[in-house]
Write a protein that holds these residues in place. Structure first.
Motif, PDB file in Angstrom:
ATOM      1  N   THR A 126      19.642 -12.467  12.183  1.00  0.00           N
ATOM      2  CA  THR A 126      20.611 -13.179  11.347  1.00  0.00           C
ATOM      3  C   THR A 126      21.708 -13.716  12.253  1.00  0.00           C
ATOM      4  O   THR A 126      22.241 -12.982  13.084  1.00  0.00           O
ATOM      5  CB  THR A 126      21.237 -12.236  10.294  1.00  0.00           C
ATOM      6  N   SER A 127      22.028 -15.000  12.098  1.00  0.00           N
ATOM      7  CA  SER A 127      23.153 -15.574  12.842  1.00  0.00           C
ATOM      8  C   SER A 127      24.231 -15.997  11.861  1.00  0.00           C
ATOM      9  O   SER A 127      23.954 -16.290  10.696  1.00  0.00           O
ATOM     10  CB  SER A 127      22.695 -16.763  13.694  1.00  0.00           C
ATOM     11  N   TYR A 128      25.457 -16.011  12.356  1.00  0.00           N
ATOM     12  CA  TYR A 128      26.617 -16.287  11.506  1.00  0.00           C
ATOM     13  C   TYR A 128      27.477 -17.382  12.122  1.00  0.00           C
ATOM     14  O   TYR A 128      27.509 -17.553  13.338  1.00  0.00           O
ATOM     15  CB  TYR A 128      27.479 -15.025  11.356  1.00  0.00           C
ATOM     16  N   GLN A 129      28.176 -18.087  11.251  1.00  0.00           N
ATOM     17  CA  GLN A 129      29.190 -19.040  11.690  1.00  0.00           C
ATOM     18  C   GLN A 129      30.337 -18.964  10.703  1.00  0.00           C
ATOM     19  O   GLN A 129      30.122 -19.083   9.488  1.00  0.00           O
ATOM     20  CB  GLN A 129      28.621 -20.455  11.752  1.00  0.00           C
ATOM     21  N   ASP A 130      31.522 -18.727  11.222  1.00  0.00           N
ATOM     22  CA  ASP A 130      32.718 -18.594  10.383  1.00  0.00           C
ATOM     23  C   ASP A 130      32.530 -17.545   9.290  1.00  0.00           C
ATOM     24  O   ASP A 130      32.954 -17.730   8.147  1.00  0.00           O
ATOM     25  CB  ASP A 130      33.108 -19.947   9.773  1.00  0.00           C
ATOM     26  N   GLY A 131      31.818 -16.461   9.599  1.00  0.00           N
ATOM     27  CA  GLY A 131      31.624 -15.356   8.666  1.00  0.00           C
ATOM     28  C   GLY A 131      30.498 -15.546   7.668  1.00  0.00           C
ATOM     29  O   GLY A 131      30.148 -14.617   6.949  1.00  0.00           O
ATOM     30  N   ALA A 132      29.915 -16.732   7.603  1.00  0.00           N
ATOM     31  CA  ALA A 132      28.821 -16.998   6.660  1.00  0.00           C
ATOM     32  C   ALA A 132      27.477 -16.987   7.395  1.00  0.00           C
ATOM     33  O   ALA A 132      27.407 -17.324   8.577  1.00  0.00           O
ATOM     34  CB  ALA A 132      29.022 -18.348   5.986  1.00  0.00           C
ATOM     35  N   VAL A 133      26.421 -16.620   6.683  1.00  0.00           N
ATOM     36  CA  VAL A 133      25.085 -16.604   7.283  1.00  0.00           C
ATOM     37  C   VAL A 133      24.671 -18.036   7.602  1.00  0.00           C
ATOM     38  O   VAL A 133      24.684 -18.914   6.736  1.00  0.00           O
ATOM     39  CB  VAL A 133      24.054 -15.945   6.333  1.00  0.00           C
ATOM     40  N   LEU A 134      24.319 -18.270   8.857  1.00  0.00           N
ATOM     41  CA  LEU A 134      23.862 -19.586   9.300  1.00  0.00           C
ATOM     42  C   LEU A 134      22.340 -19.657   9.254  1.00  0.00           C
ATOM     43  O   LEU A 134      21.765 -20.649   8.824  1.00  0.00           O
ATOM     44  CB  LEU A 134      24.362 -19.851  10.716  1.00  0.00           C
ATOM     45  N   GLN A 135      21.691 -18.567   9.698  1.00  0.00           N
ATOM     46  CA  GLN A 135      20.224 -18.515   9.706  1.00  0.00           C
ATOM     47  C   GLN A 135      19.775 -17.071   9.558  1.00  0.00           C
ATOM     48  O   GLN A 135      20.375 -16.169  10.118  1.00  0.00           O
ATOM     49  CB  GLN A 135      19.675 -19.093  11.008  1.00  0.00           C
ATOM     50  N   LYS A 136      18.690 -16.870   8.842  1.00  0.00           N
ATOM     51  CA  LYS A 136      18.100 -15.537   8.703  1.00  0.00           C
ATOM     52  C   LYS A 136      16.586 -15.679   8.806  1.00  0.00           C
ATOM     53  O   LYS A 136      15.986 -16.483   8.093  1.00  0.00           O
ATOM     54  CB  LYS A 136      18.473 -14.894   7.374  1.00  0.00           C
ATOM     55  N   VAL A 137      15.994 -14.927   9.736  1.00  0.00           N
ATOM     56  CA  VAL A 137      14.549 -14.967   9.946  1.00  0.00           C
ATOM     57  C   VAL A 137      14.037 -13.525   9.960  1.00  0.00           C
ATOM     58  O   VAL A 137      14.593 -12.663  10.650  1.00  0.00           O
ATOM     59  CB  VAL A 137      14.184 -15.661  11.279  1.00  0.00           C
ATOM     60  N   ASP A 138      12.979 -13.270   9.181  1.00  0.00           N
ATOM     61  CA  ASP A 138      12.357 -11.950   9.124  1.00  0.00           C
ATOM     62  C   ASP A 138      10.925 -12.047   9.631  1.00  0.00           C
ATOM     63  O   ASP A 138      10.203 -12.992   9.302  1.00  0.00           O
ATOM     64  CB  ASP A 138      12.347 -11.418   7.686  1.00  0.00           C
ATOM     65  N   TYR A 139      10.543 -11.057  10.437  1.00  0.00           N
ATOM     66  CA  TYR A 139       9.198 -10.990  10.998  1.00  0.00           C
ATOM     67  C   TYR A 139       8.552  -9.680  10.546  1.00  0.00           C
ATOM     68  O   TYR A 139       9.216  -8.652  10.480  1.00  0.00           O
ATOM     69  CB  TYR A 139       9.244 -10.979  12.529  1.00  0.00           C
TER      70      TYR A 139
END
Length: 194
Positions: A126-139
Motif C-alpha cells: 500500500t502506498s500513500y500520498q498526503d495521508g490517503a491511499v494512492l495504490q493498494k496491491v495484494d498478491y
C-alpha cells in the motif's frame, strides 16, 4: 581475499563502462569509490553507516539488521544556509510484522507478507500520498505441487489478474501464464546446460 574492484564493460568486452573500487583499513571496508563519487563507510556494533557528499548536501545512510530484515535510515542535510527546509529523514521500520517506509515521519508505503515458504503466501503493498491511499496491491501464491504455483494479483486500479508459474526440474522458471480480463499471456523459457 577481499574484493578490490568491481568492473563492468561495454558490449565489446574491452571498454570499461563503470567500476567500483573498495578501500580497506585493517581488513575492514572504509570506502567505496567510483569515477566521481566516494562513499565513506563506518561501522558500530549493530550498524553499517555510509556518508557521501552530494554536492549541495551531505547524505548519511544507516543500515541495521532487525528480525532478519535489513532496514535503512537516511538523513539528507543541505549545506547551504536557507536550505534547511529541504533537509529530510527517510526510514524503514518493522511494525505489526509489516515493513513501513516513512519520509519525514509520514508513512509513504507499507509492505506486509506472510511467512516465506508457507502457502498460501500473501503479500500486500500500500502506498500513500498526503495521508490517503494512492495504490493498494495484494498478491496471493498457492502451491499446487513442487513445480507449479498459482498467483493472484489484485490491484484496486487495474483489477485482478491470475497467473500460473511452472518450474523445471532444476527449480528454474519454465513458463509464466497470466490472464488479464479476456486476454491470456504466456512466457516460456528454454535453457541450455553445458
Amino acid at each position: 581475499a577481499l574484493p578490490k574492484k568491481l568492473t563492468e564493460y561495454d558490449d565489446n568486452g574491452k571498454t570499461e563502462s563503470w567500476y567500483l573500487n573498495f578501500e580497506y583499513k585493517d581488513g575492514q571496508l572504509i570506502a567505496i569509490n567510483r569515477k566521481d563519487e566516494s562513499v565513506k563507510i563506518s561501522f558500530n556494533d549493530t550498524e553499517l553507516i555510509e556518508r557521501k557528499d552530494l554536492g549541495g548536501a551531505i547524505e548519511t545512510v544507516v543500515y541495521k539488521l532487525e528480525k532478519n530484515t535489513l532496514l535503512r535510515k537516511a538523513f539528507l542535510i543541505m549545506k547551504d544556509e536557507g536550505g534547511e527546509h529541504q533537509n529530510s529523514l527517510t526510514e524503514e521500520k518493522i511494525e505489526n510484522n509489516c515493513l513501513k517506509y516513512y519520509i519525514d515521519g509520514v508513512v509513504w508505503s507499507v509492505n506486509c507478507s506472510s511467512k516465506s515458504n508457507e502457502y498460501p503466501f500473501t503479500h500486500s503493498y500500500t502506498s500513500y500520498q498526503d495521508g490517503a491511499v494512492l495504490q493498494k496491491v495484494d498478491y496471493k501464491i498457492i502451491k499446487k505441487n513442487n513445480l507449479e504455483y498459482e498467483m493472484t494479483v489484485t490491484d484496486e486500479l487495474s483489477g485482478t489478474s491470475v497467473g500460473n508459474v511452472v518450474l523445471n526440474e532444476r527449480n528454474l522458471l519454465e513458463s509464466y501464464t497470466y490472464k488479464e480480463g479476456k486476454n491470456t499471456f504466456k512466457t516460456s523459457l528454454v535453457y541450455t546446460y553445458y
